[in-house]
Design an enzyme around this catalytic site. Structure first.
Site, mmCIF file in Angstrom:
data_model
loop_
_atom_site.group_PDB
_atom_site.id
_atom_site.type_symbol
_atom_site.label_atom_id
_atom_site.label_comp_id
_atom_site.label_asym_id
_atom_site.label_seq_id
_atom_site.Cartn_x
_atom_site.Cartn_y
_atom_site.Cartn_z
ATOM 1 N N CYS A 90 0.801 -1.227 0.000
ATOM 2 C CA CYS A 90 0.000 0.000 0.000
ATOM 3 C C CYS A 90 0.834 1.277 0.000
ATOM 4 O O CYS A 90 0.286 2.367 -0.041
ATOM 5 C CB CYS A 90 -0.909 0.003 1.216
HETATM 6 C C1 LIG Z 1 0.820 -4.583 3.298
HETATM 7 S S1 LIG Z 1 1.888 -5.923 3.592
HETATM 8 C C2 LIG Z 1 0.730 -7.163 4.012
HETATM 9 C C3 LIG Z 1 0.821 -7.561 5.447
HETATM 10 C C4 LIG Z 1 0.000 -8.787 5.776
HETATM 11 N N1 LIG Z 1 -1.406 -8.588 5.521
HETATM 12 C C5 LIG Z 1 0.204 -9.235 7.215
HETATM 13 O O1 LIG Z 1 -0.757 -9.736 7.809
HETATM 14 O O2 LIG Z 1 1.325 -9.120 7.760
HETATM 15 C C6 LIG Z 1 2.360 -6.375 1.964
HETATM 16 C C7 LIG Z 1 3.333 -7.542 1.866
HETATM 17 O O3 LIG Z 1 3.487 -7.874 0.491
HETATM 18 C C8 LIG Z 1 4.785 -8.405 0.335
HETATM 19 N N2 LIG Z 1 5.119 -8.401 -1.095
HETATM 20 C C9 LIG Z 1 5.624 -7.373 -1.834
HETATM 21 N N3 LIG Z 1 5.800 -7.779 -3.101
HETATM 22 C C10 LIG Z 1 5.394 -9.076 -3.174
HETATM 23 C C11 LIG Z 1 5.349 -10.037 -4.219
HETATM 24 N N4 LIG Z 1 5.776 -9.759 -5.451
HETATM 25 N N5 LIG Z 1 4.864 -11.267 -3.947
HETATM 26 C C12 LIG Z 1 4.444 -11.585 -2.690
HETATM 27 N N6 LIG Z 1 4.486 -10.712 -1.638
HETATM 28 C C13 LIG Z 1 4.960 -9.479 -1.889
HETATM 29 C C14 LIG Z 1 5.637 -7.457 1.182
HETATM 30 O O4 LIG Z 1 6.887 -8.040 1.504
HETATM 31 C C15 LIG Z 1 4.714 -7.241 2.393
HETATM 32 O O5 LIG Z 1 5.035 -8.154 3.429
#
Ligand SMILES: C[S@@+](CC[C@H](N)C(=O)[O-])C[C@H]1O[C@@H](n2cnc3c(N)ncnc32)[C@H](O)[C@@H]1O
Length: 296
Positions: A90
């Site tokens: 986000c």
């Molecule tokens: C807003 S956080 C979500 C947190 C999650 N809802 C939790 O309960 O902790 C977004 C997550 O997406 C991961 N992310 C970023 N790019 C990604 C990708 N290409 N594939 C999978 N995860 C990814 C980041 O590392 C981050 O941990």
């Protein structure tokens, strides 16, 4: 989760952008509280190595359950799940970020949300439920066209939609954290309703650990009384660094002081143990979140 057959069987769950697995924790609690019979995590998808380690430790699962980057996943390879959940990145949507994300071609982290739509198109059997979560700012004018297209795609895929901005503080969590939830349901006959919040009876004090290592305390007895209402505390390791605390505000909860040498307005705020906090920055520097706690 509506009261239907899913509550009586094992719910198969898959998560994307899994972080440390807050949705998985919610499933665990629903099970412990007897709301659902059981759940099984079929896979998660995360790229941050520290998050992956934490996820596996918290949920007691093996790293092999992690499918890695969502961009590398083929929908046809995914096992069937009843529900998918994804709180896509986000930073590029939030007010605190630069608000450039979520467009088809923006190539920003938020455009990763569209990867879930791609997977819904590719998967052999679509999940009955999909939950998307993001910052409240995704409902602002800047993103309205893209959000409309996102929703249209889900409707074309056969989902009926319900969405709302919820605030954690309305659900008994002492944090004013507004988040957008979009619930997509394949069965049209399910009467889904967001549960109304009932407010918050807790404060930060309910969450703070009682025994905390001394290194996490910024001040000791080195302070000056400015006037009837304000005290200036000196940092115990660097007396030039000071924190001005307003006693009345401390009693009432919320922002009760300022880290006077901190350059960033947001992280200069000092919070009282007696109230709520906004979404805290977790940048792990000297400018990290500060909370005033009462000593013995
Ligand atoms: C807003 S956080 C979500 C947190 C999650 N809802 C939790 O309960 O902790 C977004 C997550 O997406 C991961 N992310 C970023 N790019 C990604 C990708 N290409 N594939 C999978 N995860 C990814 C980041 O590392 C981050 O941990």
């Amino acid at each position: 989760m509506p009261n239907n057959k899913y509550c009586e069987s094992t719910i198969k769950v898959g998560t994307f952008f899994s972080g440390i697995g807050a949705p998985e924790k919610a499933f665990q609690r629903l099970k412990e509280e007897g709301v659902i019979k059981d759940y099984k995590l079929e896979f998660f998808s995360e790229i941050d190595k520290n998050a992956i380690k934490s996820f596996c430790a918290i949920h007691n699962v093996d790293e092999t359950l992690n499918l890695g980057s969502i961009t590398d996943i083929k929908g046809t390879d995914l096992p069937y799940c009843d529900i998918w959940i994804g709180g896509f990145p986000c930073q590029d949507i939030s007010c605190a970020g630069r608000m450039r994300g979520f467009d088809f071609k923006s190539s920003t982290r938020s455009s990763l949300g569209w990867e879930m739509i791609r997977l819904l198109r590719e998967v052999k059997v679509k999940p009955k439920y999909v939950i998307f979560e993001n910052v409240a700012n995704i409902t602002s004018k800047a993103f309205s066209e893209t959000l409309k297209l996102f929703k249209q795609d889900l409707i074309e895929l056969g989902y009926s939609l319900h969405d709302k901005v919820l605030n954690a503080v309305d659900y008994d969590v002492p944090q004013t954290r507004r988040r957008y939830f979009l619930i997509a349901i394949l069965d049209n006959d399910i009467d889904f309703k967001f549960i109304d919040g009932k407010g918050c009876n807790k404060t930060l004090l309910d969450y703070l650990e009682k025994n905390v290592n001394e290194k996490y305390y910024l001040t000791d007895n080195n302070y000056e009384i400015i006037d009837d209402n304000n005290i200036l505390f000196h940092n115990k390791n660097n007396s030039n660094r000071t924190y001005e605390i307003n006693i009345n505000k401390y009693k009432n909860g919320g922002v009760c002081g300022v880290d006077k040498e901190c350059k960033f307005a947001q992280s200069s705020r000092v919070f009282s143990q007696n109230g709520y906090v906004p979404t805290l920055t977790a940048n792990n520097t000297a400018d990290n979140c500060k909370i005033v706690v009462e000593g013995d």
